[in-house]
Design an enzyme around this catalytic site. Structure first.
Site, short mmCIF file in Angstrom:
data_model
loop_
_atom_site.label_atom_id
_atom_site.label_comp_id
_atom_site.label_asym_id
_atom_site.label_seq_id
_atom_site.Cartn_x
_atom_site.Cartn_y
_atom_site.Cartn_z
N HIS A 60 15.23 40.37 20.90
CA HIS A 60 16.53 40.34 21.58
C HIS A 60 16.43 39.54 22.89
CE1 HIS A 60 20.54 42.71 21.88
NE2 HIS A 60 20.65 41.49 22.39
N GLU A 78 16.50 49.11 17.94
CA GLU A 78 15.74 48.41 18.97
C GLU A 78 15.11 49.40 19.94
OE1 GLU A 78 18.24 45.46 20.81
OE2 GLU A 78 18.41 44.27 18.99
N ARG A 129 24.40 40.47 16.79
CA ARG A 129 24.21 41.91 16.94
C ARG A 129 23.49 42.43 15.69
NH1 ARG A 129 25.21 41.04 21.44
NH2 ARG A 129 26.73 41.99 22.85
#
Length: 534
Positions: A281, A260, A231
């Site tokens: 990601h 993000e 994370r």
């Protein structure tokens, strides 16, 4: 059951539902908010990914909704608390992308070690350079894995296959689980000092945010290889950039970001750094993972229809309503005791025992055991833990859970005792209810009596004149107000324990200053979110 699918979900998973004659499945992608609100009242279940926000407005419009199925791990786009208040079950798929994330970690590690992205680009641009891209091998390296859960455990196994020595840091994994993985458990400081490679696989929460920062980087070997495929925010990105620029960090690979898509100047420089391998990601982005999460949530819906237990329900207790009503006043106490005890142990947790004494022992206490366990594990794992899945999570991490009862409550009509064992240490604390309010009445073998607060401070030291004054002086110098104090001791000038309720958190530098001022044998700042509304 009528089900609506509002985001792209693979057909292999949905086929399970389409074959069931009890189900009518409507795939309606790209609906506007207004169109979704207008039709959602027809449906008893909704299957989503991240593209649909299941918020208060949608839940209010969904007058027939029974279950929300999130085809993925994260539930950030679902208002779970409001769904619970509406009696809507929320399920997710926390294990579908486990292998995908583990494999992506190794892909990034190998790409960084062998300079594959840069070498690929160089050759494609027409150059033939070899010496510039001389890499390093994994064999013989000491690799550290922070978080040995479902992803971290797989990463550890794969690192051992590359003939790495693997160290692990995870206070919520039992020694047996680490032994089964072939991993030696150490604390964070030793991990940082010992490793050639370090990868993080923990949830993002108050304990892990910024876990790897400037202080931890300073402990590491020069040329350390760092990875974050968990994370964004666990690894302090500004500190990582500085360490790359100084040469402290030799190579780094990152898949997840605090922002993000990344927009800040720090992240831009980090992404552009020549010794960084980066991806947007992609840890869960494999065909297999997408199939797995679709199958998992479809099975949960079928289990709901069949009346069988849901393995990945986020918010559903499974106990007799009459029992739940009897136990309800104690749920807050269980949460507070569990949060308090877990922070006292601060090590590998192997066994937890819930003891119930007095009149409460005549009742079915299993809801209290499970609620306490859920509160404890909720701080430790990378999935939501609740009364439905707490025992499954405990079993998976190798935690032994016991429940003891006695009708003799001593001086109390009802007494709950929590005993935590791990890393060769034992922590014991007891609590009860005074007029419905949780009170802690025992710490170790000290008789105490205090109401838990959100921010607390606990110290053990050799009792002598002036100690309380020293503590108050240090806290006052840092503008930390003491709201309440409780002192316990066995004898004059023997060991004393003081528990303070404070208005604000006590930072680590203040903890160190208190330890020096008092020669304390134990100092711990505690954060008890469950006590905030006590």
């Amino acid at each position: 059951m009528k089900i609506i699918v509002t985001d792209e979900v693979t057909g292999e998973g949905l086929a399970l539902l389409q074959r069931d004659p009890r189900i009518t499945l409507d795939v309606r992608l790209g609906l506007s908010k207004e169109a979704l609100y207008a039709c959602i009242g027809e449906y008893e279940a909704i299957i989503t990914r991240s593209g649909t926000t299941v918020d208060k407005a949608l839940l209010d419009a969904a007058t027939s909704l029974k279950i929300v199925a999130r085809a993925g791990v994260g539930i950030d786009n679902v208002d779970v608390d409001y769904a619970s208040s509406k009696g809507v079950i929320v399920v997710n798929a926390p294990f579908g992308n486990t292998n995908s994330a583990a494999e992506h970690t190794l892909a990034l590690l190998l790409s960084a070690c062998r300079h594959i992205p840069a070498a690929n680009q160089s050759l494609k641009s027409g150059d033939w350079k070899r010496a510039k891209f001389t890499g390093v091998e994994l064999k013989g390296k000491v690799a550290g894995v922070i978080g040995l859960g479902k992803v971290g455990g797989r990463v550890a196994t794969r690192l051992k296959a590359f003939e790495c020595e693997v160290l692990g840091c995870d206070p919520y994994i039992s020694a047996k689980r680490a032994q089964d993985l072939g991993v030696r458990l150490v604390d964070l400081a030793e991990l940082c000092r010992s490793c050639d490679i370090l990868t993080v696989h923990t949830p993002l929460n108050d304990e892990t945010r910024g876990m790897i920062g400037a202080a931890q980087l300073a402990l590491m070997k020069d040329g350390i290889i760092l990875l974050n495929v968990a994370r964004g925010g666990i690894l302090d990105e500004a500190a990582l950039l500085a360490a790359l620029q100084s040469g402290k960090v030799g190579l780094a690979a990152v898949d997840v970001w605090s922002e993000e898509p990344p927009k800040s100047e720090t992240l831009r420089q980090l992404i552009e750094h020549e010794r960084m391998v980066v991806t947007p990601h992609l840890g869960a982005n494999t065909q297999e993972a997408q199939v797995n999460v679709a199958i998992d949530v479809s099975r949960e819906i079928l289990s709901y229809l069949d009346g069988t237990p849901l393995e990945n329900a986020v918010n559903l207790p499974h106990f007799d309503p009459a029992v739940m009503d009897q136990m309800r006043p104690y749920f807050k106490l269980m949460a507070v005791l569990s949060e308090f005890g877990l922070q006292l142990l601060k090590g590998s947790l192997d066994r937890v025992t819930f003891g119930f004494a007095g009149a409460i022992a005549h009742q079915d206490c299993s809801p209290l055991t499970v609620s306490g366990l859920a509160a404890m594990l909720g701080r430790a794992t990378d999935q939501p833990v609740n009364m439905v899945n707490a025992n499954l999570v405990a079993e998976r991490i190798g935690l032994v859970v016991e429940e003891h009862k006695s009708t003799d409550g001593g001086a109390f009509s009802n007494l709950v005792t929590l005993t935590l064992e791990g890393s060769g240490k034992t922590r014991v604390l007891s609590g009860t209810l005074f007029e419905g309010t949780p009170r802690i009445v025992r710490l170790r073998d000290y008789a105490m009596d205090f109401m838990p607060e959100e921010h607390m401070l606990l110290l053990s030291y050799l009792d002598r004149p002036g100690m309380i004054g020293k503590i108050g002086t240090v806290l006052g110098q840092h503008d930390i107000n003491i709201a309440c104090m409780n002192l316990g001791r066995r004898e004059r000038k023997g060991e004393a324990m003081v528990v303070l309720s404070v208005d604000t958190p006590v930072p680590a530098p203040v903890i160190a200053e208190l330890q020096r001022a008092t020669d304390a044998t134990f100092v711990r700042a505690l954060h008890l979110p469950s006590a905030a509304s006590v």
